[in-house]
Design an enzyme around this catalytic site. Sequence first.
Site: not given
Length: 280
Positions: A33, A37, A149, A176
């Site tokens: 992660l 996430h 994404k 992100v």
Amino acid sequence: MQRIKSIQEVRKELEFVKSAGKKIALVPTMGFLHEGHLSLIDKAQEIADFIVVSVYVNPTQFGLSEDFNGYPKDFERDATLCEERGVHLVFEPSNEVMYPDNFSTYVEEDKLSSVMCGVSRPTHFKGVTTIIMKLFNIIQPDFAVFGNKDMQQVAVIRKMVHDLNLNLQVVTSPTVREPDGLAMSSRNIRLDEPKRIAALNIYRAMSEGRKLVNKGFLNSDRVIAEVIHQMSTTRILRVIYVSIVDRDTMEPMREVVEGRSVLCVAAWVEQVRLIDNLEF
Ligand code: PAF
């Protein structure tokens, strides 16, 4: 926070949660992660009462030549991060649990899955839709949260949910990025300094495409050509595709339409396959 490996146990636990009237959100992951996430977990916290994160590196979505065994794993770190973020349950099944001997049923979306990443990874989305369908059936969430994404993955899953009348809501969260613009990905761990510098050009090139659109150049070919040109200046960056598609249907668009078009890019940085996208 609970960590559960068995399907029977997770079902039993979630029965209690549902009978208490709580809404469940599932965040499916392949582990390792990162902040991307964690932002999906935060999104899940906004919309549901009980958050389930699945951590499972799904073998069926890797092609024969793809490095399934080399996919980064760190289950203990993942569990700690989930706990810190207020996750209620981590479901971490084994391959024997998810694909027992004689497994022979798959779920396949065959339209949106056939373009872009589907061209060079022809079995990938079938693996994704199969594992996601299984997770939906096991967890029976009210919401499932995915990152933008993986724009094509989101579109394919939405289509499956629609076509198969699944009773849940697909929720997405923005990509992100690292401070320098690189989209967060578990694969970034495989980028040493020169590769990382090369990878940065994906976002830089997409941003040049964005600038053209801002100046009023809406012809997709013109924008795509500019993005490819920008990326081709970096020797170790090899373009797989650059497309401008409708965000829902994944069909190519001749002209950029704000709010509907998305610029999707896939490229190799030596042996690392990266994807990114930019919504207009
Ligand atoms: O995006 C991923 O990490 C995977 O494709 C998913 C959705 C967890 C299915 O294995």
